[in-house]
Design an enzyme around this catalytic site. Sequence first.
Site, PDB file in Angstrom:
ATOM      1  N   THR A 162      75.632  46.425  28.359  1.00 33.81           N
ATOM      2  CA  THR A 162      77.000  46.502  28.857  1.00 33.81           C
ATOM      3  C   THR A 162      77.361  45.295  29.723  1.00 33.81           C
ATOM      4  O   THR A 162      76.556  44.817  30.523  1.00 33.81           O
ATOM      5  CB  THR A 162      77.194  47.787  29.670  1.00 33.81           C
ATOM      6  OG1 THR A 162      77.018  48.905  28.803  1.00 33.81           O
ATOM      7  CG2 THR A 162      78.578  47.863  30.298  1.00 33.81           C
ATOM      8  N   ILE A 193      73.504  48.082  35.417  1.00 34.83           N
ATOM      9  CA  ILE A 193      72.137  48.053  34.902  1.00 34.83           C
ATOM     10  C   ILE A 193      71.213  48.889  35.784  1.00 34.83           C
ATOM     11  O   ILE A 193      70.977  48.570  36.952  1.00 34.83           O
ATOM     12  CB  ILE A 193      71.614  46.611  34.794  1.00 34.83           C
ATOM     13  CG1 ILE A 193      72.559  45.772  33.922  1.00 34.83           C
ATOM     14  CG2 ILE A 193      70.197  46.604  34.239  1.00 34.83           C
ATOM     15  CD1 ILE A 193      72.820  46.345  32.539  1.00 34.83           C
ATOM     16  N   SER A 194      70.668  49.939  35.207  1.00 36.31           N
ATOM     17  CA  SER A 194      69.739  50.813  35.927  1.00 36.31           C
ATOM     18  C   SER A 194      68.470  50.055  36.265  1.00 36.31           C
ATOM     19  O   SER A 194      67.848  49.450  35.400  1.00 36.31           O
ATOM     20  CB  SER A 194      69.395  52.031  35.075  1.00 36.31           C
ATOM     21  OG  SER A 194      70.512  52.872  34.922  1.00 36.31           O
ATOM     22  N   ASN A 275      70.208  55.207  19.730  1.00 33.11           N
ATOM     23  CA  ASN A 275      70.093  56.466  18.985  1.00 33.11           C
ATOM     24  C   ASN A 275      69.142  57.414  19.691  1.00 33.11           C
ATOM     25  O   ASN A 275      69.427  58.603  19.865  1.00 33.11           O
ATOM     26  CB  ASN A 275      69.608  56.189  17.562  1.00 33.11           C
ATOM     27  CG  ASN A 275      70.686  55.606  16.690  1.00 33.11           C
ATOM     28  OD1 ASN A 275      71.869  55.829  16.926  1.00 33.11           O
ATOM     29  ND2 ASN A 275      70.290  54.837  15.693  1.00 33.11           N
ATOM     30  N   MET A 369      80.156  79.674  40.418  1.00 33.05           N
ATOM     31  CA  MET A 369      79.565  80.984  40.681  1.00 33.05           C
ATOM     32  C   MET A 369      78.941  81.052  42.072  1.00 33.05           C
ATOM     33  O   MET A 369      78.805  82.136  42.631  1.00 33.05           O
ATOM     34  CB  MET A 369      78.509  81.304  39.616  1.00 33.05           C
ATOM     35  CG  MET A 369      79.079  81.673  38.260  1.00 33.05           C
ATOM     36  SD  MET A 369      77.767  81.992  37.058  1.00 33.05           S
ATOM     37  CE  MET A 369      78.718  82.701  35.705  1.00 33.05           C
ATOM     38  N   GLY A 371      80.328  79.733  44.619  1.00 29.14           N
ATOM     39  CA  GLY A 371      81.408  79.711  45.594  1.00 29.14           C
ATOM     40  C   GLY A 371      81.286  78.523  46.545  1.00 29.14           C
ATOM     41  O   GLY A 371      80.851  77.440  46.160  1.00 29.14           O
ATOM     42  N   GLY A 372      81.642  78.740  47.791  1.00 28.71           N
ATOM     43  CA  GLY A 372      81.590  77.675  48.787  1.00 28.71           C
ATOM     44  C   GLY A 372      80.199  77.114  48.992  1.00 28.71           C
ATOM     45  O   GLY A 372      80.041  75.920  49.296  1.00 28.71           O
ATOM     46  N   GLU A 395      75.223  55.798  27.323  1.00 25.43           N
ATOM     47  CA  GLU A 395      74.636  55.912  25.977  1.00 25.43           C
ATOM     48  C   GLU A 395      75.705  55.913  24.896  1.00 25.43           C
ATOM     49  O   GLU A 395      75.488  56.409  23.797  1.00 25.43           O
ATOM     50  CB  GLU A 395      73.805  57.206  25.841  1.00 25.43           C
ATOM     51  CG  GLU A 395      72.788  57.423  26.914  1.00 25.43           C
ATOM     52  CD  GLU A 395      71.612  56.478  26.804  1.00 25.43           C
ATOM     53  OE1 GLU A 395      71.780  55.427  26.183  1.00 25.43           O
ATOM     54  OE2 GLU A 395      70.552  56.800  27.322  1.00 25.43           O
ATOM     55  N   GLU A 399      83.675  59.814  23.545  1.00 19.45           N
ATOM     56  CA  GLU A 399      84.745  59.438  22.609  1.00 19.45           C
ATOM     57  C   GLU A 399      84.178  58.592  21.468  1.00 19.45           C
ATOM     58  O   GLU A 399      84.545  58.769  20.295  1.00 19.45           O
ATOM     59  CB  GLU A 399      85.838  58.673  23.362  1.00 19.45           C
ATOM     60  CG  GLU A 399      86.679  59.521  24.312  1.00 19.45           C
ATOM     61  CD  GLU A 399      85.937  59.914  25.589  1.00 19.45           C
ATOM     62  OE1 GLU A 399      86.359  60.882  26.238  1.00 19.45           O
ATOM     63  OE2 GLU A 399      84.928  59.242  25.939  1.00 19.45           O
TER      64      GLU A 399
END
Length: 414
Positions: A162, A193-194, A275, A369, A371-372, A395, A399
Amino acid sequence: MMDCHFSLLYSAVLAIIWTLLYSVCAMRDTILNSLLAAAHGLSDEQKEFQKMAFDFAAHEMSPHMAEWDEKEIFPVETMRKAAQLGFGGIYVQPEVGGSGLSRLDTSVIFEALSTGCVSTTAYISIHNMCNWMIDTFGNTEQREKFCPELCTMDKFASYCLTEPGSGSDAASLLTTAKLEGDHYILNGSKAFISGGGDTDVYIVMCRTGGKGPKGISCVVVEKDTPGLSFGKKEKKVGWNSQPTRAVILEDCHVPVTNRLGQEGQGFNIAMRGLNGGRINIGEMAPDLPFLARDHLLVRKQFGEALSNNQFLQFKLAEMATKLVASRLLLREAAVALQESRSDAVSLCSMAKLFVTDECFNICNQALQMHGGYGYLKDYAVQQFVRDIRVHQILEGTNEVMRMIIARSLLSESG
């Protein structure tokens, strides 16, 4: 970060919330039950891989996950311990130090590791992908030079595709590599870049020819190469146990002997990596139905346990169904990729699309589920929501996955 490839599945969130609700022993028993459910259809050997990875996640990763996130710690020593179990080169060939396992084996291992920390497991998967790319497309000299130290994680790797101006349209990348004698002179930059700046080996896609994918080649750039530098460490919503930086190449001299494959093969090499990455990123989906179930059983409102609420029962049933469907689709895609089937690319894209969308929805519902409490950093569910969200982007965005699937379907009808 955007260029991660190959890894993360189900049980992570379960481990953390259960830690907060009950004792560590009870938590481990509950996660183990979850993993046993995930073991159906696996061989005895695969079940052993799964248990080994689960134990490592429970003892070496889970207790530190929140601290790694809060302090943005890159847990190098923990990952090197994982490498001692063979997790630094899971599907790399044994002759260069790898474990030589299958894609399905890999999916089982990453699923179990993600119970300890999704973010760290995601980086381990990126590292494995880079190692595999050198093992698969490199010559004997390159494999012997790089793979053994990557398998032991004495050195770490990053994947660089990227760019600031080319994300989904990866084939339009602008980083150039001009041949001068026995070196390429690289100029350009890579984004998100990781591991950038903290890792030792960079798998860089660069343009050695004309426009489009056929003009792209793949080279290995080592950390101390003159002309290689890094941007600031990015402040991210999640994935905080791995650093993310821009990789900057300014008249960076790289030996021709560091090129993987032939000139013009780089885009194909990059896509082959992706892939597998699409499967692996799906494997990082936490087993939240179990977590949510345990919370509903103990949390009371209006004088009775939340588990008695039919609406929440139905939600829980939907979450569990989608999780099992995700696991089955991922494993089918892993087998297709291992066997080089004609439908492998489409299945990998389907798995990435379906699993990352559904598992984020499951995470988000689990937080609701709670909640707060789910919105507090004392409870790990919020960290899993933050870590999982990016899986719909990296990855290849979801889209783009839809585009790949549609093209496959339309070409079959032609």
